[in-house]
Design a protein around this motif. Structure first.
Motif, PDB file in Angstrom:
ATOM      1  N   GLY A  16      13.718   2.674   1.802  1.00 45.59           N
ATOM      2  CA  GLY A  16      12.211   2.922   0.958  1.00 45.59           C
ATOM      3  C   GLY A  16      12.437   3.871   0.890  1.00 45.59           C
ATOM      4  N   THR A  17      13.602   4.796   0.719  1.00 41.96           N
ATOM      5  CA  THR A  17      12.969   6.684   0.973  1.00 41.96           C
ATOM      6  C   THR A  17      12.786   6.942  -0.002  1.00 41.96           C
ATOM      7  N   ASP A  18      11.624   7.510  -0.939  1.00 41.43           N
ATOM      8  CA  ASP A  18      11.464   8.387  -2.404  1.00 41.43           C
ATOM      9  C   ASP A  18      12.240   9.411  -2.362  1.00 41.43           C
ATOM     10  N   ILE A  19      12.988   9.323  -3.492  1.00 42.86           N
ATOM     11  CA  ILE A  19      13.816  10.518  -4.142  1.00 42.86           C
ATOM     12  C   ILE A  19      13.136  11.507  -4.803  1.00 42.86           C
ATOM     13  N   PHE A  20      13.145  12.474  -5.474  1.00 39.79           N
ATOM     14  CA  PHE A  20      13.138  13.626  -6.136  1.00 39.79           C
ATOM     15  C   PHE A  20      14.097  14.350  -6.305  1.00 39.79           C
ATOM     16  N   ILE A  21      14.982  13.930  -7.662  1.00 41.70           N
ATOM     17  CA  ILE A  21      15.796  15.079  -7.602  1.00 41.70           C
ATOM     18  C   ILE A  21      15.217  16.339  -8.689  1.00 41.70           C
ATOM     19  N   SER A  22      15.693  17.072  -8.589  1.00 40.77           N
ATOM     20  CA  SER A  22      14.820  18.071  -9.732  1.00 40.77           C
ATOM     21  C   SER A  22      15.792  18.256 -10.200  1.00 40.77           C
ATOM     22  N   LEU A  23      15.811  18.093 -11.396  1.00 41.47           N
ATOM     23  CA  LEU A  23      16.915  18.623 -12.126  1.00 41.47           C
ATOM     24  C   LEU A  23      16.225  20.636 -12.383  1.00 41.47           C
ATOM     25  N   TYR A  24      14.842  20.383 -13.038  1.00 42.77           N
ATOM     26  CA  TYR A  24      14.654  22.067 -12.821  1.00 42.77           C
ATOM     27  C   TYR A  24      15.009  22.999 -12.193  1.00 42.77           C
ATOM     28  N   LEU A  77       1.385  13.365  12.499  1.00 41.80           N
ATOM     29  CA  LEU A  77       0.949  12.152  12.758  1.00 41.80           C
ATOM     30  C   LEU A  77       1.766  11.137  12.630  1.00 41.80           C
ATOM     31  N   LEU A  78       1.764  10.951  10.851  1.00 41.28           N
ATOM     32  CA  LEU A  78       2.218   9.605   9.843  1.00 41.28           C
ATOM     33  C   LEU A  78       3.528   9.624   9.414  1.00 41.28           C
ATOM     34  N   SER A  79       4.262  10.407   9.067  1.00 36.67           N
ATOM     35  CA  SER A  79       5.575  11.218   8.857  1.00 36.67           C
ATOM     36  C   SER A  79       6.444  11.816   9.438  1.00 36.67           C
ATOM     37  N   GLY A  80       6.822  12.169  10.115  1.00 37.88           N
ATOM     38  CA  GLY A  80       7.121  13.542  11.576  1.00 37.88           C
ATOM     39  C   GLY A  80       8.461  12.705  11.318  1.00 37.88           C
ATOM     40  N   GLY A  81       8.967  11.181  11.631  1.00 41.28           N
ATOM     41  CA  GLY A  81      10.327  11.066  11.861  1.00 41.28           C
ATOM     42  C   GLY A  81      11.126   9.687  10.521  1.00 41.28           C
ATOM     43  N   LEU A 121       9.170  16.254   1.695  1.00 39.93           N
ATOM     44  CA  LEU A 121       8.030  17.420   1.118  1.00 39.93           C
ATOM     45  C   LEU A 121       7.028  16.378   2.039  1.00 39.93           C
ATOM     46  N   ALA A 122       6.195  16.204   2.182  1.00 41.73           N
ATOM     47  CA  ALA A 122       5.498  15.808   3.416  1.00 41.73           C
ATOM     48  C   ALA A 122       4.320  15.794   2.801  1.00 41.73           C
ATOM     49  N   PHE A 123       3.486  14.555   2.477  1.00 43.38           N
ATOM     50  CA  PHE A 123       2.142  14.960   1.537  1.00 43.38           C
ATOM     51  C   PHE A 123       1.586  13.406   3.168  1.00 43.38           C
ATOM     52  N   GLY A 124       0.306  13.685   3.865  1.00 41.85           N
ATOM     53  CA  GLY A 124       0.170  13.314   4.274  1.00 41.85           C
ATOM     54  C   GLY A 124       0.852  11.849   4.550  1.00 41.85           C
ATOM     55  N   PRO A 125       0.454  10.505   4.374  1.00 45.46           N
ATOM     56  CA  PRO A 125       1.338   9.064   5.185  1.00 45.46           C
ATOM     57  C   PRO A 125       2.749   9.428   4.643  1.00 45.46           C
ATOM     58  N   LYS A 126       3.010  10.374   3.399  1.00 47.18           N
ATOM     59  CA  LYS A 126       3.968  10.148   2.697  1.00 47.18           C
ATOM     60  C   LYS A 126       5.198  11.008   2.685  1.00 47.18           C
ATOM     61  N   ALA A 127       6.371  10.780   2.969  1.00 47.64           N
ATOM     62  CA  ALA A 127       6.831  11.716   2.848  1.00 47.64           C
ATOM     63  C   ALA A 127       8.484  11.439   1.486  1.00 47.64           C
ATOM     64  N   PHE A 128       8.608  12.223   0.713  1.00 40.72           N
ATOM     65  CA  PHE A 128       9.731  12.254  -0.284  1.00 40.72           C
ATOM     66  C   PHE A 128      10.850  13.282  -0.045  1.00 40.72           C
ATOM     67  N   SER A 187       0.911  -0.969  -0.374  1.00 38.44           N
ATOM     68  CA  SER A 187       0.097  -0.312   0.396  1.00 38.44           C
ATOM     69  C   SER A 187       1.048   1.121  -0.276  1.00 38.44           C
ATOM     70  N   LEU A 188       2.537   0.918   0.500  1.00 43.30           N
ATOM     71  CA  LEU A 188       3.365   2.100   0.227  1.00 43.30           C
ATOM     72  C   LEU A 188       3.425   2.323  -0.729  1.00 43.30           C
ATOM     73  N   THR A 189       3.272   1.952  -1.302  1.00 36.69           N
ATOM     74  CA  THR A 189       4.189   2.059  -3.182  1.00 36.69           C
ATOM     75  C   THR A 189       2.751   2.328  -3.653  1.00 36.69           C
ATOM     76  N   SER A 190       1.984   2.261  -3.519  1.00 40.21           N
ATOM     77  CA  SER A 190       0.517   2.336  -4.329  1.00 40.21           C
ATOM     78  C   SER A 190       0.396   4.243  -3.678  1.00 40.21           C
ATOM     79  N   THR A 191       0.797   3.994  -2.460  1.00 34.41           N
ATOM     80  CA  THR A 191       0.787   5.782  -2.334  1.00 34.41           C
ATOM     81  C   THR A 191       1.943   6.313  -2.675  1.00 34.41           C
ATOM     82  N   THR A 192       2.728   6.206  -2.983  1.00 30.89           N
ATOM     83  CA  THR A 192       3.927   6.316  -3.956  1.00 30.89           C
ATOM     84  C   THR A 192       3.445   7.278  -4.846  1.00 30.89           C
TER      85      THR A 192
END
Length: 587
Positions: A457-465, A81-85, A122-129, A4-9
């Motif tokens: 498992g951390t998802d990373i965006f390398i922003s070329l822009y 609540l869910l991704s602070g740490g 960048l944190a959105f709900g239960p998922k952080a990037f 479900s975590l992958t689905s959220t991502t």
């Protein structure tokens, strides 16, 4: 999807990529964000109060900054609540979900970069990037610790289309296929490809000349064309001939295969911009009409590729890679990459793997080239003096002749235009990675000197822009200045960054991540850098030169009306409509 975590991502990435009108943001004297309606230019203010103009940002229907709504507050509460740490002292850009609707994701990432720095969560709900906008950190992920990361979300989206091709492949398959495919893009192959580039580009210019002759007979000397669509057709023809020896002929005709290719491209774009991955629902591929069409399009393409693979194998001339690279490609009837892959001794692959390889190159190669040509013309049309400078170089180097590999080396300014377009409009604007194990990222410029620990498992965006428009690593970062790549630049304040030095990569036709020490990454960097970078750059250079050799180009309407959308690449919402005239001062 496995969890479900992958689905959220995946859902988040698709949500973030929803396309719409861009927005011009600026900061006032107090450092607050504001929004401008229909501006011709907008400005960002960095921490040193230096103003950087942004090239032709897009309009919005909003006159005032949006107040945070219930959706945003709920998202931020869930985040707390869910991704602070798990990411330590890293700065946090709380998720204003409403900011993502109505404009491309990379605009928001740039705003948050200016506010929170080069490494932030960048944190959105239960998922952080983790969003990276720093060459020192990008170098660590892409080169120094490359095999601790895979493609993550990107692989989830692309696997149904590209299978086990180079882009979505896991590390094991990638290492195997890279060893086979990379040698195929050798120097003699690229030299032979220049003829294909010129032949296909000539189809386009002849088509334009014929349209102009028709208008001349009616007393008009101008035609109006969607050059983005024309570049898309041209790129498809080049990929077809250069990669698998198939002539789509899309510049001048239509066929079921061409329609299927574009259907597949549109579906790839759809999947990267639609925030609910409904195609993964059981039976969706048979129940949903567009998914049924997609499956039919895939079958048409795969049947075509299977036939080409079969023909290539039936005429196989197996030999060692060194001998393959020494073939006389200029006189080969079939100089395609497919021929190279089939003939390579000890590199047997089943038809399914070859098909995945070809599909990956078809989609990735097509998108990049069409986009870089589109934005090159968009930028040149707003800078007539630079267009004239480019045409003067073309007249001197080519005259009325066709480009060759040796002449391409002399088209220095045209090559710089191509890379400057890629700097301002990188394709894609984001590189996506997922940590396979825990790691410590460097702090980067102005970041934590102890770095930032990230869990597996951390998802990373390398922003070329962000990297390409960073005020810390580029002078006048939002201005169109092709000449910038000729000048050495080093910022002594930035520890760990070697600066920009053209002499660092002697013999390179185009600036790259080595010259810029990872501040310029149009094709990524490190082991998983795009293998077709030189193919795409040379193809773009030839096509641009042959267009400007024959025609003067101007935008049909104001640049502000060219709206940006983004999925796999940055492109226009309604095409790049231009006026073309025969050049009146050709020497």
């Amino acid at each position: 999807m496995k969890t479900s975590l992958t689905s959220t991502t995946t859902s988040f990435l698709q949500l973030c990529s929803v396309a719409g009108n861009g927005t011009c943001f600026h900061r006032n004297d107090s450092g607050l964000l504001g929004i401008s309606k229909f501006p011709s230019r907008c400005h960002f203010l960095d921490s040193k109060a230096k103003v950087f103009p942004v090239i032709r940002c897009q309009s919005t229907n909003t006159d005032e900054p949006k107040t945070r709504n219930l959706l945003d507050n709920a998202s931020n509460l869930l985040t707390s609540l869910l991704s602070g740490g798990g990411l330590g002292s890293m700065p946090i850009a709380e998720g204003a979900v409403s900011d993502l609707f109505g404009r491309p994701l990379f605009f928001s990432l740039y705003d948050w970069f200016l506010e929170h720095g080069s490494v932030y969560k960048l944190a959105f709900g239960p998922k952080a990037f983790v969003v990276i906008s720093d060459p020192i950190v990008a170098r660590h992920i892409l080169r120094e610790n490359a095999f601790s990361y895979d493609k993550g979300v990107l692989a989830d989206i692309l696997e149904p289309i590209m299978g086990k091709g180079l882009i979505p492949a896991d590390l094991g398959i990638w290492k195997q296929r890279r060893r086979v495919i990379a040698p195929g893009f050798h120097s003699l192959y690229l030299e032979a490809m220049v003829k294909i580039f010129t032949d296909c580009s000539e189809r386009s210019t002849l088509k334009f000349e014929q349209l102009l002759e028709r208008e001349d007979s009616l007393g008009r000397n101008v035609i109006e064309l969607d050059l983005e669509a024309e570049f898309s057709n041209l790129a498809l023809d080049i990929i077809g001939l250069g990669v698998f020896n198939y002539d789509f002929g899309s510049v001048t005709k239509e066929s079921p295969v061409i329609k299927a290719v574009y259907g597949t491209l549109f579906e790839a774009e759809h999947r990267s911009t639609f925030y609910v991955p409904y195609w993964k629902i059981p039976l969706a591929r048979w129940i949903v009409p567009r998914q049924r069409k997609f499956q039919n399009d895939l079958k048409i393409i795969n049947d075509c590729l299977d036939e080409l693979i079969k023909n290539a194998k039936e005429t196989r001339q197996e030999t060692d890679v060194e001998k393959l690279q020494q073939r006389d490609y200029s006189n080969l009837k079939d100089a395609s990459l497919l021929r190279f892959l089939v003939d390579m001794r000890g590199a047997d692959a089943d038809d399914g793997q070859l098909r995945d390889d070809l599909m990956t190159m078809l989609i990735a190669g097509h998108e990049t080239t069409a986009a870089v040509l589109t934005w090159s013309i968009f930028l040149l049309a707003q800078n007539p003096s630079k267009m004239k400078k480019a045409q003067a170089e073309i007249d001197t180097v080519l005259g009325q002749g066709r480009p060759t590999f040796d002449l391409l080396k002399k088209l220095e300014y045209i090559r710089l235009i191509v890379v400057e377009a890629l700097r301002l409009y990188p394709q894609p604007p984001l590189l996506i990675r997922r940590a396979l194990k825990s790691d410590v990222l460097p702090g980067g410029y102005k970041g934590d000197k102890d770095g930032y620990a990230i869990p597996s498992g951390t998802d990373i965006f390398i922003s070329l822009y962000n990297l390409h428009r960073s005020p810390y690593f580029w002078d006048s970062p939002n201005e169109f200045e092709p000449e910038r790549f000729l000048v050495q630049r080093k910022n002594e304040e930035i520890e760990g960054w070697a600066g920009f030095d053209p002499s660092r990569s002697p013999g390179a036709l185009y600036p790259n991540e080595i010259i810029s020490d990872f501040a310029f990454l149009p094709f990524g960097g490190g082991p998983r850098k795009c293998v077709g970078d030189q193919f795409a750059l040379m193809e773009s250079t030839v096509a641009l030169a042959m267009l400007l050799q024959k025609f003067d180009v101007e935008l049909k309407a104001s640049p502000e009306l060219v709206e940006l959308v983004t999925g796999a690449t940055i492109h226009t919402k309604n095409g790049l409509w231009c006026k073309l005239r025969k050049r009146s001062n050709v020497h």
